[in-house]
Design an enzyme around this catalytic site. Structure first.
Site, PDB file in Angstrom:
ATOM      1  N   SER A  88       1.732 -35.739 -18.090  1.00 19.18           N
ATOM      2  CA  SER A  88       2.084 -34.340 -17.842  1.00 19.18           C
ATOM      3  C   SER A  88       1.031 -33.624 -16.991  1.00 19.18           C
ATOM      4  O   SER A  88       1.234 -32.487 -16.589  1.00 19.18           O
ATOM      5  CB  SER A  88       2.293 -33.592 -19.157  1.00 19.18           C
ATOM      6  OG  SER A  88       1.098 -33.541 -19.890  1.00 19.18           O
ATOM      7  N   LYS A 103       1.797 -24.972 -24.264  1.00 20.97           N
ATOM      8  CA  LYS A 103       0.924 -25.003 -23.083  1.00 20.97           C
ATOM      9  C   LYS A 103       0.807 -23.617 -22.442  1.00 20.97           C
ATOM     10  O   LYS A 103      -0.289 -23.167 -22.096  1.00 20.97           O
ATOM     11  CB  LYS A 103       1.458 -26.031 -22.076  1.00 20.97           C
ATOM     12  CG  LYS A 103       1.236 -27.466 -22.526  1.00 20.97           C
ATOM     13  CD  LYS A 103       1.858 -28.471 -21.580  1.00 20.97           C
ATOM     14  CE  LYS A 103       1.512 -29.890 -22.028  1.00 20.97           C
ATOM     15  NZ  LYS A 103       2.158 -30.902 -21.184  1.00 20.97           N
TER      16      LYS A 103
END
Length: 802
Positions: A650, A693
């Site tokens: 990611s 996030k």
């Protein structure tokens, strides 16, 4: 490029879609919500009459597998199935193999009580009757009659002997002796020797004849002894029949529809006369054993051991939480008496498989597999369709102690195992019998689609939890808040989590805060308070990380620009609580062969997927800048201040932007953080944990100073549907203090972060000069030109080199 709008960051549950004021107005669901596939599998398995259609319910803990199964069985069980009582009784011919009796539900205890009443009466009446004057008189007459016949017979032989001057003497009980007489006295050896030879021969001849007659008489006596014993037995039976016959007949009449029970009563009638001494002797041992085994004081051979007693006709549904061998298959207890171990059929105890016989047995797969011998025993029982009570000691040891071998009980049960997918796959792979015995898999969903209809269904599911757990009812706003939280748990705006245990916990905790506040209903503020409280309890480690950002120990920049430095985002999990953190990725470039050195991989801190992501970057770079000529710039990448393992791809988009910045020399905006995975064609791919996030970088910005209004996060456009951000982030976006951008290609991310267009190649593969890629292309061309000039100079100096 526009940032995302507010409704893209959070999908609220609109109150007009919930046509009720409180959950009190809703009808609770009888079923578990959203598990149609699993319900269809269960319905099919339970309706199949054939063997092998047992169910394995697959799904992680907390999805409500057990609750769904119990509710389904409660409402859909086939009531035509007759449940049974099972009893063990003595086998008078083979005491080691107790007989099993199958009776309709409720009849087992009745039979036990009837036998206890019968034995209670007999224990009083038999000693009284056999001790009565009338019985003793008849027995005495019988005895005297036979005694007289015996005496008369012996008297005949004695009279004949007397005429021959021979005496018949009794030496020992049952032993007789013929002796020659000398007048009134028996002959001595001397006097007999003094007789003439003819006299001696005559005596011997007479005694031989008399011995023959004596033997005949003794044979008659033995026959009469037998006749007397039979007559006495007949008298006993006649007397016993007069006491017990009509009572046993009444019981036979009562149970005439059950041939097995009738046959047992006939055996009892026969055995009573053979075991009369049990009633006539005051047996302390029987009393002590009865006391030790918690039974009533009565002859143990006539006890009825009710193994399974069903109170009603309903099909049994049994949940076994601790499936040990004995708990599942039953066992034979033993009683210690005067230092020796004693057991009999009345000490056979049932297991849960006996109690579930004719119905359903629910167990946890891992618990079954953890217990020794249980899995094999379960498969054996299902294959043979019978339950055999074997002592575990015999399975474990070689010693052959005397033990019972009770008759097997026919087995008709559906087993439901609950377990996770890994266990299911292991059983499929390594146990060939598993697929034969558990033909139906009930696969439980983790999520369901979020529509107006499903939201109302979910509200009814919440109402059923409220009723079941006896909680305060919820207002429609509280229900809307729970639905929104469920979407966040599912990490999708158009999905709802089916993790019933988590929703039940949230409702319990909301109920606690509502009661603390003295409220009559659970409001959305109480749900928020429950969520905040749960987060606070679990966030100690997160706060330690935040402290290191606040005090500058962890180096993070949220303002300004810097070449080759990007704010990436990661997710940390600490036992059920996940949070996002900002990670600095840096890239440097230098003269080399065009390779990308991944420092994490080289020091063995990078996982396989992370390494794969960096290799994809290398191929993307080569495809853009080294198609026809070699690339003379190498680069190195690293996660700064990372001292643990890194895995996942990611961060590959962030790494790409850091590399492009290092290669072009253009600075990266530090007020933006980025997450996303990238493929070889530069397309941005979705990642997990997007909410955590975004919230992690938002917290980082607040920790390092005031929000500037330019700060934000770049996420893959395919992740926009996963956004269900906390209200404080949404509010900051509403106030223009923070932004969330979405990108679908690497070029868009580069443009946002570096403040210049990435650039698009023309037909000749040239990028615009002022674009990011154009700057890199020009830099590489200069290096190639410099390389060519160096080679040409070397060739000019030394013409022999070719």
């Amino acid at each position: 490029m526009k940032s995302l709008s507010l409704n893209q960051l959070y999908k609220a549950c609109v109150l007009k879609d919930l046509p009720f004021k409180t959950t009190r107005q809703l009808e609770p669901l009888a079923e578990i919500v959203g598990q149609n596939r699993a319900q269809a599998a269960v319905r099919f398995a339970l309706a199949m009459p054939h063997g092998g259609y047992n169910v394995y319910a697959v799904g992680r803990n907390g999805l409500g597998k057990r609750t769904m199964m119990l509710r389904y069985l409660e409402h859909h069980v086939d009531t035509e199935n007759q449940s049974h009582d099972w009893c063990y009784v003595a086998n008078f011919e083979e005491p080691r193999i107790p007989r099993v009796l199958q009776l309709p539900a409720g009849k087992g205890t009745e039979l036990k009580q009837d036998m206890e009443k019968l034995m209670g009466r007999l224990m009083k009446m038999i000693p009284q009757t056999f001790d009565s004057d009338s019985f003793l008189e008849r027995a005495e007459q019988l005895k005297n009659g036979y005694a007289k016949k015996q005496e008369d017979e012996l008297e005949k032989v004695a009279a004949q002997a007397k005429r021959k001057k021979v005496s018949l003497n009794i030496t020992t009980p049952g032993g007789y002796r013929l002796v020659a007489m000398n007048g009134e006295e028996p002959h001595t050896a001397e006097s007999f020797q003094a007789l003439t030879e003819a006299q001696r021969d005559k005596f011997e001849n007479d005694i031989n004849k008399l011995e023959k007659k004596l033997r005949q008489a003794l044979r008659k006596l033995a026959d009469w002894e037998q006749e007397y014993a039979e007559s006495q037995q007949a008298l006993n039976e006649e007397t016993l029949e007069s006491i017990s016959g009509h009572q046993i007949d009444e019981l036979i009449e009562k149970y005439r529809d059950m041939p097995e029970v009738v046959s047992y009563f006939e055996e009892v009638r026969k055995d009573l006369s053979e075991s009369l001494e049990i009633f006539l002797e005051d047996n302390e041992e029987q009393a002590a054993i009865a006391y030790a085994s918690l039974d009533k004081k009565m002859p143990r051979r006539y006890l009825v051991n009710v193994l399974v007693h069903q109170k009603t006709d309903e099909v049994p549904v049994v949940v076994e939480d601790n499936p040990t061998y004995h708990n599942l298959f039953g066992y034979v207890e033993s009683v210690t008496f005067k230092g020796s171990v004693f057991t009999d059929f009345s000490l056979i105890r049932p297991g849960s498989i006996h109690r579930a016989n004719g119905g359903y047995l629910l167990m946890d797969a891992i618990k079954v597999l953890e217990q020794p011998f249980v899995w094999d025993g379960l498969k054996r029982a299902l294959r043979s369709k019978s339950i055999q009570i074997n002592s575990l000691e015999r399975e474990l040891t070689l010693s052959g102690t005397i033990s019972l071998e009770p008759e097997a009980i026919p087995l008709d049960v559906k087993i439901v195992l609950f377990g996770d997918r890994e266990t299911w796959m292991l059983l499929q792979e390594y146990d060939p019998e598993f697929a034969e015995l558990f033909r139906v898999t009930a696969d439980f969903e983790n999520e369901m689609m979020r529509t107006d209809e499903s939201q109302l269904l979910y509200a009814k599911f919440i109402a059923s939890l409220v009723n079941e757990k006896k909680l305060l009812h919820c207002s429609n706003k509280a229900v809307a808040r729970v639905i929104e939280h469920s979407s966040r748990m599912a990490e999708h705006q158009d999905r709802l989590s089916l993790h019933a245990a988590d929703i039940a916990n949230l409702l319990r905790e909301s109920d606690y805060w509502a009661r603390q506040a003295g409220a009559k209903l659970i409001q959305n503020s109480h749900v928020d308070q429950a969520l905040e409280s749960a987060q606070y309890r679990s966030s100690r480690i997160r706060d330690q990380f935040y402290d290191s950002i606040r005090d500058g120990t962890t180096l993070v920049s949220t303002t300004g620009t810097c070449v080759g430095q990007v704010n990436a985002l990661s997710v940390l999990s600490t036992g059920g609580f996940e949070f996002g953190l900002s990670n600095r990725i840096t890239a440097t470039c230098y003269y080399g062969d065009g390779g990308v050195m991944d420092i994490e991989r080289d020091v063995k801190l990078g996982g396989n997927i992370h390494s794969k992501g960096v290799m994809i970057l290398s191929s993307w770079l080569s495809a853009h800048f080294a198609v026809t000529d070699p690339m003379h710039l190498s680069a190195s990448l690293t996660f700064e201040q990372n001292y643990g393992e890194v895995d996942g791809d990611s961060a590959s988009l962030a790494e790409l932007c850091a590399l492009v910045s290092a290669l072009s020399g253009l600075p990266v905006r530090q007020d933006l953080a980025i997450t996303g995975s990238v493929n070889q064609f530069g397309e941005v791919q979705p990642i997990g944990g997007v909410n955590e996030k975004v919230e992690g970088y938002f917290s980082t910005c607040r920790l390092t100073g005031e929000l500037t209004g330019t700060q934000g996060v770049i996420v893959p456009s395919t992740n926009v549907q996963n956004l269900m951000l906390e209200q404080e982030v949404v509010q900051a976006v509403r106030n223009g203090q923070f932004a969330v951008h979405s990108v679908s290609r690497a070029e868009e991310a580069i443009t946002l972060l570096l403040g210049k267009p990435a650039g698009k190649a023309d037909d000749k593969g040239r990028y615009p000069k002022q674009s990011v890629f154009g700057i890199i292309q020009q830099r590489l061309e200069k290096m190639r030109e410099h390389e060519r000039q160096e080679h040409a100079r070397d060739d000019h100096k030394d013409p022999s080199i070719h």
